[in-house]
Motif scaffolding. Structure first.
Motif, short mmCIF file in Angstrom:
data_model
loop_
_atom_site.label_atom_id
_atom_site.label_comp_id
_atom_site.label_asym_id
_atom_site.label_seq_id
_atom_site.Cartn_x
_atom_site.Cartn_y
_atom_site.Cartn_z
N GLU A 1 9.93 -5.90 6.71
CA GLU A 1 9.47 -4.60 6.24
C GLU A 1 8.86 -4.71 4.85
O GLU A 1 7.85 -4.05 4.55
CB GLU A 1 10.63 -3.61 6.20
N LEU A 2 9.44 -5.54 4.01
CA LEU A 2 8.91 -5.72 2.66
C LEU A 2 7.53 -6.39 2.70
O LEU A 2 6.65 -6.05 1.91
CB LEU A 2 9.89 -6.52 1.81
N ILE A 3 7.35 -7.31 3.64
CA ILE A 3 6.03 -7.93 3.80
C ILE A 3 5.02 -6.89 4.28
O ILE A 3 3.89 -6.85 3.79
CB ILE A 3 6.10 -9.14 4.76
N GLU A 4 5.43 -6.03 5.22
CA GLU A 4 4.54 -4.94 5.67
C GLU A 4 4.13 -4.06 4.49
O GLU A 4 2.97 -3.68 4.36
CB GLU A 4 5.22 -4.09 6.73
N ASP A 5 5.11 -3.72 3.64
CA ASP A 5 4.81 -2.92 2.45
C ASP A 5 3.82 -3.64 1.55
O ASP A 5 2.84 -3.07 1.08
CB ASP A 5 6.09 -2.62 1.65
N TYR A 6 4.07 -4.90 1.30
CA TYR A 6 3.20 -5.70 0.44
C TYR A 6 1.77 -5.73 1.00
O TYR A 6 0.81 -5.48 0.26
CB TYR A 6 3.76 -7.12 0.31
N LEU A 7 1.63 -5.99 2.29
CA LEU A 7 0.29 -6.05 2.90
C LEU A 7 -0.40 -4.69 2.85
O LEU A 7 -1.61 -4.61 2.64
CB LEU A 7 0.39 -6.57 4.34
N TRP A 8 0.36 -3.61 3.01
CA TRP A 8 -0.21 -2.27 2.91
C TRP A 8 -0.75 -2.04 1.49
O TRP A 8 -1.86 -1.53 1.31
CB TRP A 8 0.85 -1.21 3.24
N HIS A 9 0.02 -2.43 0.48
CA HIS A 9 -0.41 -2.26 -0.91
C HIS A 9 -1.65 -3.10 -1.21
O HIS A 9 -2.56 -2.64 -1.91
CB HIS A 9 0.73 -2.60 -1.88
N VAL A 10 -1.70 -4.31 -0.68
CA VAL A 10 -2.87 -5.16 -0.88
C VAL A 10 -4.10 -4.50 -0.24
O VAL A 10 -5.17 -4.44 -0.85
CB VAL A 10 -2.64 -6.58 -0.28
N GLU A 11 -3.93 -4.01 0.99
CA GLU A 11 -5.04 -3.41 1.72
C GLU A 11 -5.55 -2.13 1.05
O GLU A 11 -6.76 -1.90 0.97
CB GLU A 11 -4.60 -3.10 3.16
N THR A 12 -4.64 -1.30 0.56
CA THR A 12 -5.04 -0.01 -0.02
C THR A 12 -5.25 -0.07 -1.53
O THR A 12 -5.79 0.87 -2.11
CB THR A 12 -3.96 1.06 0.26
N ASP A 13 -4.80 -1.14 -2.15
CA ASP A 13 -4.86 -1.31 -3.60
C ASP A 13 -4.20 -0.14 -4.33
O ASP A 13 -4.67 0.32 -5.37
CB ASP A 13 -6.31 -1.51 -4.09
N GLN A 14 -3.10 0.33 -3.78
CA GLN A 14 -2.30 1.38 -4.41
C GLN A 14 -0.94 0.78 -4.76
O GLN A 14 -0.19 0.41 -3.86
CB GLN A 14 -2.15 2.58 -3.47
N TRP A 15 -0.64 0.72 -6.05
CA TRP A 15 0.53 -0.04 -6.50
C TRP A 15 1.54 0.76 -7.32
O TRP A 15 2.61 0.26 -7.63
CB TRP A 15 0.06 -1.24 -7.33
N ILE A 16 1.21 1.98 -7.68
CA ILE A 16 2.09 2.72 -8.59
C ILE A 16 3.39 3.14 -7.91
O ILE A 16 4.46 3.02 -8.49
CB ILE A 16 1.35 3.94 -9.18
N TYR A 17 3.29 3.63 -6.67
CA TYR A 17 4.46 4.15 -5.96
C TYR A 17 4.76 3.30 -4.73
O TYR A 17 3.88 2.60 -4.22
CB TYR A 17 4.21 5.59 -5.49
N PRO A 18 5.97 3.41 -4.21
CA PRO A 18 6.25 2.77 -2.91
C PRO A 18 5.36 3.35 -1.82
O PRO A 18 4.90 4.50 -1.91
CB PRO A 18 7.72 3.11 -2.65
N ARG A 19 5.12 2.58 -0.79
CA ARG A 19 4.25 2.98 0.32
C ARG A 19 4.64 4.34 0.89
O ARG A 19 3.79 5.18 1.17
CB ARG A 19 4.29 1.91 1.42
N GLU A 20 5.95 4.59 1.07
CA GLU A 20 6.41 5.85 1.67
C GLU A 20 6.01 7.07 0.85
O GLU A 20 5.75 8.14 1.39
CB GLU A 20 7.94 5.83 1.84
N ILE A 21 5.94 6.92 -0.45
CA ILE A 21 5.54 8.05 -1.31
C ILE A 21 4.08 8.41 -1.04
O ILE A 21 3.73 9.58 -0.88
CB ILE A 21 5.75 7.70 -2.81
N TYR A 22 3.23 7.42 -0.97
CA TYR A 22 1.82 7.67 -0.64
C TYR A 22 1.69 8.29 0.75
O TYR A 22 0.97 9.26 0.94
CB TYR A 22 1.00 6.38 -0.69
#
Length: 182
Positions: free
Chosen positions: A149-170
């Motif tokens: 799950e952490l890898i999924e989160d990391y890949l999502w952040h890389v793809e969207t270039d959104q790093w301030i909040y956790p993926r679930e917040i976005y």
């Protein structure tokens, strides 16, 4: 205080044992380049066992370590390192193929207080804990993410270039369900 329990992880006490310290392993997990740096591996060539370990210090009593284990996500560390040891890039990969047994990952925990009289203790992880470390799990009604799950989160952040909040917040437009009385 010298621990009678942890001594053999730092000073070889038997001729058929081998101690490896500060062991880097570079490997891929779900197409993500990873690095693990194990504090140590104890290899018993007579018993044909491999025992990985990590050192932890605690500012409280060594008996409080289970709280830190969960709070700091050490269950994911145990799972990650156990996975890394079984990859082709691992220094013990050939031994595992020769029939050596990979023992449970352990944490050697010592107190930072100089006034402590408690010896370092050895905390052993279970297969269930390492499984939760890879796939996530629940404890006391709270969900804890695993490596996948952490890898999924990391890949999502890389793809969207959104790093301030956790993926679930976005994904939830800034809304966080309280779930206080579940």
């Amino acid at each position: 205080m010298i621990s009678p329990y942890a001594h053999s992880y730092f000073i070889r006490t038997k001729i058929h044992e081998e101690l490896l310290h500060q062991v880097p392993i570079y490997f891929n997990l779900d197409s993500v380049e990873c690095k693990g740096l194990l504090d140590g591996i104890k290899i018993d060539h007579q018993e044909k066992t491999i025992e990985p370990f990590d050192l932890k210090t605690i500012g409280k009593s060594v008996y409080d370590f289970p709280n830190n284990y969960l709070a700091f996500g050490y269950y994911t560390q145990a799972a990650f390192y156990t996975y890394a040891l079984q990859t082709k890039e691992s220094p013990v990969y050939n031994l595992l193929n020769e029939g050596y047994t990979l023992k449970d990952f352990i944490f050697i925990v010592t107190e930072t207080k100089t006034s402590s009289f408690n010896p370092a203790l050895i905390y052993t992880t279970s297969e269930a804990e390492r499984n939760a470390g890879m796939h996530g799990g629940e404890y006391n009604g709270k969900r804890y993410k695993g490596i996948y799950e952490l890898i999924e989160d990391y890949l999502w952040h890389v793809e969207t270039d959104q790093w301030i909040y956790p993926r679930e917040i976005y994904q939830n437009a800034g809304r966080v369900p309280l779930k206080v009385f579940s």
